[in-house]
Design a protein around this motif. Structure first.
Motif, PDB file in Angstrom:
ATOM      1  N   PRO A  65       0.891  -1.307   0.031  1.00 22.39           N
ATOM      2  CA  PRO A  65      -0.137  -0.193  -0.069  1.00 22.39           C
ATOM      3  C   PRO A  65       0.746   1.093  -0.048  1.00 22.39           C
ATOM      4  N   SER A  66       2.001   1.278   0.334  1.00 20.27           N
ATOM      5  CA  SER A  66       2.797   2.214   0.548  1.00 20.27           C
ATOM      6  C   SER A  66       3.533   2.696  -0.693  1.00 20.27           C
ATOM      7  N   LEU A  67       3.467   1.589  -1.742  1.00 19.09           N
ATOM      8  CA  LEU A  67       4.070   1.782  -2.965  1.00 19.09           C
ATOM      9  C   LEU A  67       3.449   2.841  -3.920  1.00 19.09           C
ATOM     10  N   GLY A  68       4.180   3.805  -4.471  1.00 20.06           N
ATOM     11  CA  GLY A  68       3.555   4.862  -5.393  1.00 20.06           C
ATOM     12  C   GLY A  68       4.153   4.899  -6.610  1.00 20.06           C
ATOM     13  N   ARG A  69       5.406   4.262  -7.027  1.00 15.65           N
ATOM     14  CA  ARG A  69       5.991   4.217  -8.101  1.00 15.65           C
ATOM     15  C   ARG A  69       7.134   3.307  -8.337  1.00 15.65           C
ATOM     16  N   ILE A  70       7.000   2.619  -9.623  1.00 16.65           N
ATOM     17  CA  ILE A  70       8.098   1.615 -10.002  1.00 16.65           C
ATOM     18  C   ILE A  70       8.874   2.494 -11.005  1.00 16.65           C
ATOM     19  N   VAL A  71      10.227   2.127 -10.697  1.00 17.13           N
ATOM     20  CA  VAL A  71      11.082   2.981 -11.756  1.00 17.13           C
ATOM     21  C   VAL A  71      11.731   1.908 -12.478  1.00 17.13           C
ATOM     22  N   VAL A  72      11.781   1.693 -13.778  1.00 14.50           N
ATOM     23  CA  VAL A  72      12.097   0.695 -14.414  1.00 14.50           C
ATOM     24  C   VAL A  72      13.549   1.023 -14.986  1.00 14.50           C
ATOM     25  N   LEU A  73      14.826   0.361 -14.573  1.00 15.01           N
ATOM     26  CA  LEU A  73      16.072   0.560 -15.119  1.00 15.01           C
ATOM     27  C   LEU A  73      16.143  -0.554 -16.542  1.00 15.01           C
ATOM     28  N   GLY A  74      17.185   0.182 -17.198  1.00 15.79           N
ATOM     29  CA  GLY A  74      17.421  -0.780 -18.549  1.00 15.79           C
ATOM     30  C   GLY A  74      16.449  -1.042 -19.697  1.00 15.79           C
ATOM     31  N   HIS A  75      15.658  -0.031 -19.579  1.00 14.85           N
ATOM     32  CA  HIS A  75      14.631   0.132 -20.346  1.00 14.85           C
ATOM     33  C   HIS A  75      15.174   0.763 -21.824  1.00 14.85           C
ATOM     34  N   HIS A  76      14.942  -0.037 -23.163  1.00 14.21           N
ATOM     35  CA  HIS A  76      15.511   0.546 -24.432  1.00 14.21           C
ATOM     36  C   HIS A  76      14.413   0.905 -25.116  1.00 14.21           C
ATOM     37  N   PRO A  77      13.924   1.874 -25.394  1.00 16.75           N
ATOM     38  CA  PRO A  77      12.683   2.109 -26.212  1.00 16.75           C
ATOM     39  C   PRO A  77      12.783   1.710 -27.576  1.00 16.75           C
ATOM     40  N   GLU A  78      13.994   1.697 -28.109  1.00 15.34           N
ATOM     41  CA  GLU A  78      14.178   0.998 -29.421  1.00 15.34           C
ATOM     42  C   GLU A  78      13.955  -0.401 -29.278  1.00 15.34           C
ATOM     43  N   ALA A  79      13.773  -1.044 -28.467  1.00 17.86           N
ATOM     44  CA  ALA A  79      13.767  -2.585 -28.346  1.00 17.86           C
ATOM     45  C   ALA A  79      12.236  -2.662 -28.419  1.00 17.86           C
ATOM     46  N   THR A  80      11.503  -3.489 -29.146  1.00 18.96           N
ATOM     47  CA  THR A  80       9.995  -3.545 -29.202  1.00 18.96           C
ATOM     48  C   THR A  80       9.690  -4.346 -28.058  1.00 18.96           C
ATOM     49  N   VAL A  81      10.359  -5.484 -27.573  1.00 20.91           N
ATOM     50  CA  VAL A  81      10.044  -6.347 -26.526  1.00 20.91           C
ATOM     51  C   VAL A  81      10.013  -5.391 -25.272  1.00 20.91           C
TER      52      VAL A  81
END
Length: 149
Positions: A65-81
């Motif tokens: 319940p305390s969690l407000g955000r997940i920050v994703v590391l290693g995301h490459h927007p050019e990678a469709t997957v």
């Protein structure tokens, strides 16, 4: 931080230090059920996780319940997957109905860069990592960063 050590992990670690937040490492490779009691006890406002472990973060978010955000590391927007995974994760979070936001580290950094740090922003506990600037009365904000094995 859950995943391989990276420059992005260092950015999150330094952001925690700068914000006065407490980073709580979680055991990599552990099932979400084993991490859930740690998350419940530490009550993180933000969870930093790499793309490979996004599914575990979503399972943890369902009961945090305390969690407000997940920050994703290693995301490459050019990678469709990666984009497909991110879109599916946003859909799963929306279905949970708890209002947990999902951001990439790159978008958080860009938002901070364009806003700058005037006096009002410099005192915010979240330093643009998301969520309200309120802190619990018992001390600094808690950010769970999942470490590598």
């Amino acid at each position: 931080m859950l995943g391989a050590a990276s420059a992005e992990y260092a950015v999150v670690d330094l952001a925690c230090v700068r914000a006065g937040a407490v980073g709580v490492p979680l055991q990599a490779g552990a099932p979400a059920a084993r991490l859930a009691p740690i998350v419940a006890q530490t009550a993180p406002r933000l969870l930093a996780v790499d793309m490979a472990h996004l599914d575990a973060a979503l399972r943890l978010a369902a009961d945090a319940p305390s969690l407000g955000r997940i920050v994703v590391l290693g995301h490459h927007p050019e990678a469709t997957v990666h984009q497909v995974m991110l879109d599916a994760a946003r859909d799963r979070l929306a279905a949970q109905g708890r209002g947990v936001a999902l951001s990439t580290l790159a978008s958080v950094v860009e938002r901070g860069r364009t806003r700058g740090l005037d006096g009002r922003h410099a005192q915010r506990a979240d330093l643009h990592l998301g969520g309200p600037a309120t802190r619990p009365s018992y001390g600094p904000a808690t950010i769970s960063a999942m470490p590598t094995q």
